[in-house]
Design a protein around this motif. Sequence first.
Motif, PDB file in Angstrom:
ATOM      1  N   MET A  76       0.857  -1.202   0.000  1.00 40.69           N
ATOM      2  CA  MET A  76       0.000   0.000   0.000  1.00 40.69           C
ATOM      3  C   MET A  76       0.884   1.240   0.000  1.00 40.69           C
ATOM      4  SD  MET A  76      -2.890   1.064   2.798  1.00 40.69           S
ATOM      5  CE  MET A  76      -3.881   2.510   2.535  1.00 40.69           C
ATOM      6  N   ALA A  77       0.690   2.146  -0.915  1.00 42.47           N
ATOM      7  CA  ALA A  77       1.545   3.326  -1.030  1.00 42.47           C
ATOM      8  C   ALA A  77       1.062   4.446  -0.125  1.00 42.47           C
ATOM      9  CB  ALA A  77       1.573   3.808  -2.477  1.00 42.47           C
ATOM     10  N   TYR A  78       1.997   5.213   0.381  1.00 42.98           N
ATOM     11  CA  TYR A  78       1.692   6.344   1.249  1.00 42.98           C
ATOM     12  C   TYR A  78       2.281   7.614   0.662  1.00 42.98           C
ATOM     13  CZ  TYR A  78       0.243   3.180   4.951  1.00 42.98           C
ATOM     14  OH  TYR A  78      -0.396   2.229   5.679  1.00 42.98           O
ATOM     15  N   MET A 113      17.086   2.185   2.875  1.00 46.40           N
ATOM     16  CA  MET A 113      16.465   0.889   3.160  1.00 46.40           C
ATOM     17  C   MET A 113      15.473   0.478   2.073  1.00 46.40           C
ATOM     18  SD  MET A 113      17.752  -0.240   6.019  1.00 46.40           S
ATOM     19  CE  MET A 113      19.312   0.482   5.460  1.00 46.40           C
ATOM     20  N   GLY A 114      15.119   1.412   1.187  1.00 44.87           N
ATOM     21  CA  GLY A 114      14.125   1.121   0.169  1.00 44.87           C
ATOM     22  C   GLY A 114      12.725   0.993   0.738  1.00 44.87           C
ATOM     23  N   LEU A 115      12.437   1.743   1.799  1.00 44.40           N
ATOM     24  CA  LEU A 115      11.153   1.650   2.491  1.00 44.40           C
ATOM     25  C   LEU A 115      10.394   2.962   2.423  1.00 44.40           C
ATOM     26  CD1 LEU A 115      12.254  -0.314   5.693  1.00 44.40           C
ATOM     27  CD2 LEU A 115      11.283  -1.212   3.567  1.00 44.40           C
ATOM     28  N   GLU A 116       9.109   2.880   2.695  1.00 48.34           N
ATOM     29  CA  GLU A 116       8.280   4.075   2.693  1.00 48.34           C
ATOM     30  C   GLU A 116       8.326   4.763   4.052  1.00 48.34           C
ATOM     31  OE1 GLU A 116       4.743   4.355   0.321  1.00 48.34           O
ATOM     32  OE2 GLU A 116       4.710   2.172   0.159  1.00 48.34           O
ATOM     33  N   HIS A 117       8.212   6.086   4.018  1.00 46.43           N
ATOM     34  CA  HIS A 117       8.333   6.899   5.223  1.00 46.43           C
ATOM     35  C   HIS A 117       7.271   7.990   5.215  1.00 46.43           C
ATOM     36  CE1 HIS A 117      10.323  10.461   7.344  1.00 46.43           C
ATOM     37  NE2 HIS A 117      10.019   9.604   8.298  1.00 46.43           N
ATOM     38  N   VAL A 118       6.647   8.187   6.361  1.00 50.11           N
ATOM     39  CA  VAL A 118       5.638   9.230   6.524  1.00 50.11           C
ATOM     40  C   VAL A 118       6.056  10.136   7.677  1.00 50.11           C
ATOM     41  CG1 VAL A 118       3.265   9.712   7.250  1.00 50.11           C
ATOM     42  CG2 VAL A 118       3.712   7.903   5.595  1.00 50.11           C
ATOM     43  N   THR A 119       5.944  11.442   7.474  1.00 52.02           N
ATOM     44  CA  THR A 119       6.234  12.418   8.519  1.00 52.02           C
ATOM     45  C   THR A 119       4.940  13.048   9.024  1.00 52.02           C
ATOM     46  OG1 THR A 119       8.411  12.949   7.593  1.00 52.02           O
ATOM     47  CG2 THR A 119       7.435  14.567   9.078  1.00 52.02           C
ATOM     48  N   LEU A 120       4.717  12.986  10.320  1.00 51.51           N
ATOM     49  CA  LEU A 120       3.596  13.646  10.971  1.00 51.51           C
ATOM     50  C   LEU A 120       4.113  14.895  11.661  1.00 51.51           C
ATOM     51  CD1 LEU A 120       2.049  10.528  12.795  1.00 51.51           C
ATOM     52  CD2 LEU A 120       1.710  11.243  10.429  1.00 51.51           C
ATOM     53  N   VAL A 121       3.345  15.973  11.656  1.00 46.79           N
ATOM     54  CA  VAL A 121       3.758  17.190  12.349  1.00 46.79           C
ATOM     55  C   VAL A 121       2.662  17.626  13.317  1.00 46.79           C
ATOM     56  CG1 VAL A 121       5.314  18.022  10.555  1.00 46.79           C
ATOM     57  CG2 VAL A 121       2.900  18.608  10.426  1.00 46.79           C
ATOM     58  N   THR A 122       3.086  18.059  14.498  1.00 40.58           N
ATOM     59  CA  THR A 122       2.117  18.486  15.519  1.00 40.58           C
ATOM     60  C   THR A 122       1.768  19.956  15.407  1.00 40.58           C
ATOM     61  OG1 THR A 122       3.752  19.167  17.195  1.00 40.58           O
ATOM     62  CG2 THR A 122       3.166  16.814  17.096  1.00 40.58           C
ATOM     63  N   GLU A 123       2.664  20.756  14.835  1.00 39.98           N
ATOM     64  CA  GLU A 123       2.528  22.215  14.793  1.00 39.98           C
ATOM     65  C   GLU A 123       2.282  22.776  16.198  1.00 39.98           C
ATOM     66  OE1 GLU A 123       3.542  23.671  12.396  1.00 39.98           O
ATOM     67  OE2 GLU A 123       3.208  22.422  10.626  1.00 39.98           O
ATOM     68  N   GLY A 124       2.932  22.144  17.185  1.00 37.07           N
ATOM     69  CA  GLY A 124       2.831  22.628  18.555  1.00 37.07           C
ATOM     70  C   GLY A 124       1.541  22.254  19.257  1.00 37.07           C
ATOM     71  N   ARG A 159      -6.923  -0.421   6.829  1.00 34.27           N
ATOM     72  CA  ARG A 159      -5.848  -0.942   7.657  1.00 34.27           C
ATOM     73  C   ARG A 159      -4.868  -1.744   6.802  1.00 34.27           C
ATOM     74  NH1 ARG A 159      -7.035  -1.821  13.296  1.00 34.27           N
ATOM     75  NH2 ARG A 159      -8.997  -0.886  13.912  1.00 34.27           N
ATOM     76  N   LEU A 160      -3.627  -1.769   7.255  1.00 35.44           N
ATOM     77  CA  LEU A 160      -2.632  -2.618   6.622  1.00 35.44           C
ATOM     78  C   LEU A 160      -2.596  -3.948   7.354  1.00 35.44           C
ATOM     79  CD1 LEU A 160       0.685  -0.719   5.861  1.00 35.44           C
ATOM     80  CD2 LEU A 160      -0.826  -1.861   4.262  1.00 35.44           C
ATOM     81  N   ALA A 161      -2.761  -5.024   6.673  1.00 40.85           N
ATOM     82  CA  ALA A 161      -2.634  -6.319   7.316  1.00 40.85           C
ATOM     83  C   ALA A 161      -1.172  -6.586   7.609  1.00 40.85           C
ATOM     84  CB  ALA A 161      -3.199  -7.400   6.397  1.00 40.85           C
ATOM     85  N   ARG A 162      -0.891  -7.177   8.801  1.00 39.49           N
ATOM     86  CA  ARG A 162       0.477  -7.577   9.099  1.00 39.49           C
ATOM     87  C   ARG A 162       0.857  -8.701   8.147  1.00 39.49           C
ATOM     88  NH1 ARG A 162       2.699  -5.755  13.886  1.00 39.49           N
ATOM     89  NH2 ARG A 162       1.279  -4.661  15.271  1.00 39.49           N
ATOM     90  N   ALA A 163       1.993  -8.571   7.536  1.00 40.27           N
ATOM     91  CA  ALA A 163       2.404  -9.568   6.551  1.00 40.27           C
ATOM     92  C   ALA A 163       3.914  -9.652   6.568  1.00 40.27           C
ATOM     93  CB  ALA A 163       1.883  -9.162   5.172  1.00 40.27           C
ATOM     94  N   ASP A 164       4.466 -10.282   5.565  1.00 36.31           N
ATOM     95  CA  ASP A 164       5.914 -10.377   5.465  1.00 36.31           C
ATOM     96  C   ASP A 164       6.524  -9.068   4.995  1.00 36.31           C
ATOM     97  OD1 ASP A 164       5.857 -12.992   6.288  1.00 36.31           O
ATOM     98  OD2 ASP A 164       5.727 -13.786   4.240  1.00 36.31           O
ATOM     99  N   SER A 165       5.699  -8.138   4.567  1.00 35.29           N
ATOM    100  CA  SER A 165       6.216  -6.855   4.099  1.00 35.29           C
ATOM    101  C   SER A 165       6.787  -6.072   5.274  1.00 35.29           C
ATOM    102  CB  SER A 165       5.097  -6.050   3.447  1.00 35.29           C
ATOM    103  OG  SER A 165       4.051  -5.824   4.371  1.00 35.29           O
ATOM    104  N   PRO A 166       7.788  -5.220   5.035  1.00 31.79           N
ATOM    105  CA  PRO A 166       8.388  -4.444   6.124  1.00 31.79           C
ATOM    106  C   PRO A 166       7.405  -3.412   6.668  1.00 31.79           C
ATOM    107  CG  PRO A 166       9.243  -3.727   4.007  1.00 31.79           C
ATOM    108  CD  PRO A 166       8.431  -4.950   3.744  1.00 31.79           C
TER     109      PRO A 166
END
Length: 363
Positions: A1-3, A71-82, A35-42
């Motif tokens: 699943m892409a993010y 690592m060749g993995l997907e990354h998401v950044t969350l921000v609180t803005e305080g 939801r993402l199902a837990r699988a063999d994917s990282p």
Amino acid sequence: MAYDHTLFRAAVDRRRFLAGSAALGAGVLTMGIPRLARADSPPLLVTSIRSLSNPYHAVWKVGADAFAKQMGLEHVTLVTEGNSEKGISDINAMIAKTNGHMVLNVDPNNTPDARPIVEACAKAGVFVVTWWNKPADLHPWDFNPHYISHIEFDGTSSGAYIAEELFKAMGGTGGFVAIGGIISDSASIDRRRGMLAALKKNPKITLLDWQTGEWQSQKAFDITSSWLTRFGPKIKGIWAANDDMGTGALEALRSQGLAGQIPVVGIDGIKAAVEAVKAGEFACTVSSDPYWQGGIGLSMGLEAAQGKFDPSKEPKLHREFNASTVKITSANVDAYIKTQVDTHPQIDWTNLWDRVASPITYS
């Protein structure tokens, strides 16, 4: 699943989310989020920080993105803005969206925020690393194995160090003003404590005023502008609890032709502060290497999730510690710029404990 690799925005009604969040641990949260199902994917790599308008956290994200790319993995950044509520809610929403198939590297917006974040991660099986802010009675070993580590930098010694450098730049005498961070933030508290300890050792130095700039450059600019009107030539130096506020103070000095005449100090080692050290406008700064922070917390989470080590079997010094810093003055600024600014060195992200400096102590 892409993010989306930039910023995740929880597409849920906040009140509806909060009403259902208590059910998260039992896996009954129903918000229409896939939801993402837990699988063999990282697992998904997730970072939560205050704001990308803060240069320190902006570099943190650069490091996190660099690790994810390596690592060749997907990354998401969350921000609180305080906003603590937003920070906690967005993390919980991401846990629900991934079904806990993620790792989290988080700088909680405020000290109390760490507990609900850690509790939610532990319930969902998410490996988490926290930085800077947590209650003194919250420890990684209380949430084995998923709460891997809490990492800080010795704010008391850094606050004292930059104060001493400021006092030397002032010639050991005269008045200075000080700009603090968020009042309840542990780093702000520790750095102010260090500054006051250094002040006690320098009886010819006077603290004219202390105000909180809430880590923000613009607030520091406004505070400093007001001080320059109020105190005028009595100000011989400016102490700032972070570089973003320090550079805000410097801009106020520049607007009145005083840059380089009144020394400024700060903490974080952001590019603008390092360049100000080189220009003789800052007396010093201290770097905690946010580029390294952005990657190493994710690396810890990923290796634990992959079963490469068991956090619960690590010594306490690896679970809760102050990491090493770099002090930057006119003596080493050229070398620092050459090796660190804009050209980040290749980091061995698998060397998880190479920057442990000291245990964290609570007073």
